[in-house]
Scaffold this motif. Structure first.
Motif, PDB file in Angstrom:
ATOM      1  N   ASP A 198       0.859  -1.186   0.000  1.00  0.00           N
ATOM      2  CA  ASP A 198       0.000   0.000   0.000  1.00  0.00           C
ATOM      3  C   ASP A 198       0.890   1.227   0.000  1.00  0.00           C
ATOM      4  OD1 ASP A 198      -2.028   1.950   0.424  1.00  0.00           O
ATOM      5  OD2 ASP A 198      -3.207   0.513   1.579  1.00  0.00           O
ATOM      6  N   ASP A 199       0.450   2.276  -0.681  1.00  0.00           N
ATOM      7  CA  ASP A 199       1.228   3.514  -0.667  1.00  0.00           C
ATOM      8  C   ASP A 199       0.917   4.363   0.564  1.00  0.00           C
ATOM      9  OD1 ASP A 199      -1.336   3.851  -1.872  1.00  0.00           O
ATOM     10  OD2 ASP A 199      -0.732   5.816  -2.601  1.00  0.00           O
ATOM     11  N   GLU A 200      -0.093   3.995   1.321  1.00  0.00           N
ATOM     12  CA  GLU A 200      -0.435   4.687   2.563  1.00  0.00           C
ATOM     13  C   GLU A 200       0.250   3.962   3.721  1.00  0.00           C
ATOM     14  OE1 GLU A 200      -4.644   5.214   3.014  1.00  0.00           O
ATOM     15  OE2 GLU A 200      -4.872   5.779   0.910  1.00  0.00           O
ATOM     16  N   ASP A 246       0.327   4.518   6.892  1.00  0.00           N
ATOM     17  CA  ASP A 246      -0.503   4.272   8.079  1.00  0.00           C
ATOM     18  C   ASP A 246      -1.318   2.984   7.934  1.00  0.00           C
ATOM     19  OD1 ASP A 246       0.483   6.571   9.244  1.00  0.00           O
ATOM     20  OD2 ASP A 246      -1.244   7.816   8.664  1.00  0.00           O
ATOM     21  N   SER A 247      -1.830   2.724   6.739  1.00  0.00           N
ATOM     22  CA  SER A 247      -2.584   1.483   6.489  1.00  0.00           C
ATOM     23  C   SER A 247      -1.682   0.266   6.635  1.00  0.00           C
ATOM     24  CB  SER A 247      -3.190   1.489   5.086  1.00  0.00           C
ATOM     25  OG  SER A 247      -4.147   2.503   4.958  1.00  0.00           O
ATOM     26  N   GLU A 291       5.796  -0.296  -0.156  1.00  0.00           N
ATOM     27  CA  GLU A 291       5.042   0.936  -0.351  1.00  0.00           C
ATOM     28  C   GLU A 291       4.706   1.198  -1.810  1.00  0.00           C
ATOM     29  OE1 GLU A 291       6.578   4.350   1.726  1.00  0.00           O
ATOM     30  OE2 GLU A 291       7.230   3.115   3.399  1.00  0.00           O
ATOM     31  N   ASP A 298      -3.173  -3.004  -2.248  1.00  0.00           N
ATOM     32  CA  ASP A 298      -4.103  -1.943  -2.588  1.00  0.00           C
ATOM     33  C   ASP A 298      -4.184  -1.864  -4.106  1.00  0.00           C
ATOM     34  OD1 ASP A 298      -5.756   0.296  -2.378  1.00  0.00           O
ATOM     35  OD2 ASP A 298      -4.073   1.677  -2.257  1.00  0.00           O
ATOM     36  N   MET A 331      -2.378   2.872  -6.466  1.00  0.00           N
ATOM     37  CA  MET A 331      -1.052   3.289  -6.011  1.00  0.00           C
ATOM     38  C   MET A 331      -0.363   3.980  -7.173  1.00  0.00           C
ATOM     39  SD  MET A 331       0.292  -0.074  -3.897  1.00  0.00           S
ATOM     40  CE  MET A 331      -0.025  -1.226  -5.247  1.00  0.00           C
TER      41      MET A 331
END
Length: 145
Positions: free
Chosen positions: A8-10, A12-13, A32, A52, A55
């Motif tokens: 995921d690029d987030e 926090d997730s 990431e 995800d 991204m």
């Protein structure tokens, strides 16, 4: 212990899912983005990938397409997560589609199901040749006979 690659690029997730899944006994690898995920998948051969869809650079779809090019990676089950509306027809690129925000219980159920199916399949392990002899490895006398 099964290894799961989270993509995921987030950040926090990634960290939230890492904490939850490590607490449930899984070994977690983080990436990431799609490029980093492809590199880590090739390097560590995880048992499952959770990615995800949206991204920058290589998105989740492109990652899944690239995974299918490599025999050692093509058999790794993939859970696709996205805030997008799921496609009407089932994709062969991933095994499970989950809408974001991801329900942790649904994710854990999907992971358990996919890992159980993978471990029970006779084609779960890729035949990898024995490593080449190291110059520091003792040579068996059978080689000189």
């Amino acid at each position: 212990m099964s290894t799961i690659l989270l993509v995921d690029d987030e950040v926090d997730s990634l960290w939230l899912l890492q904490i939850i899944l490590e607490g449930r006994g899984y070994r977690i690898l983080l990436a990431e983005g799609g490029e980093a995920a492809l590199d880590k998948a090739a390097r560590y051969l995880p048992d499952l990938i959770v990615t995800d869809w949206n991204m920058p650079g290589m998105d989740g779809i492109a990652l899944c397409e690239r995974l299918k090019f490599y025999p050692a990676l093509a058999q790794i089950p993939v859970v696709m997560a996205s805030g997008r509306v799921p496609p009407k027809e089932k994709s062969t690129l991933w095994n499970v589609f989950l809408s974001k925000p991801v329900d942790v219980d649904a994710l854990e159920s999907a992971i358990d199901s996919l890992l159980a199916k993978r471990l029970s399949s006779p084609q779960t392990r890729v035949n990898v040749p024995a490593p080449a002899f190291s110059r520091w490895q003792p040579i068996s006398s059978k080689l000189w006979a």
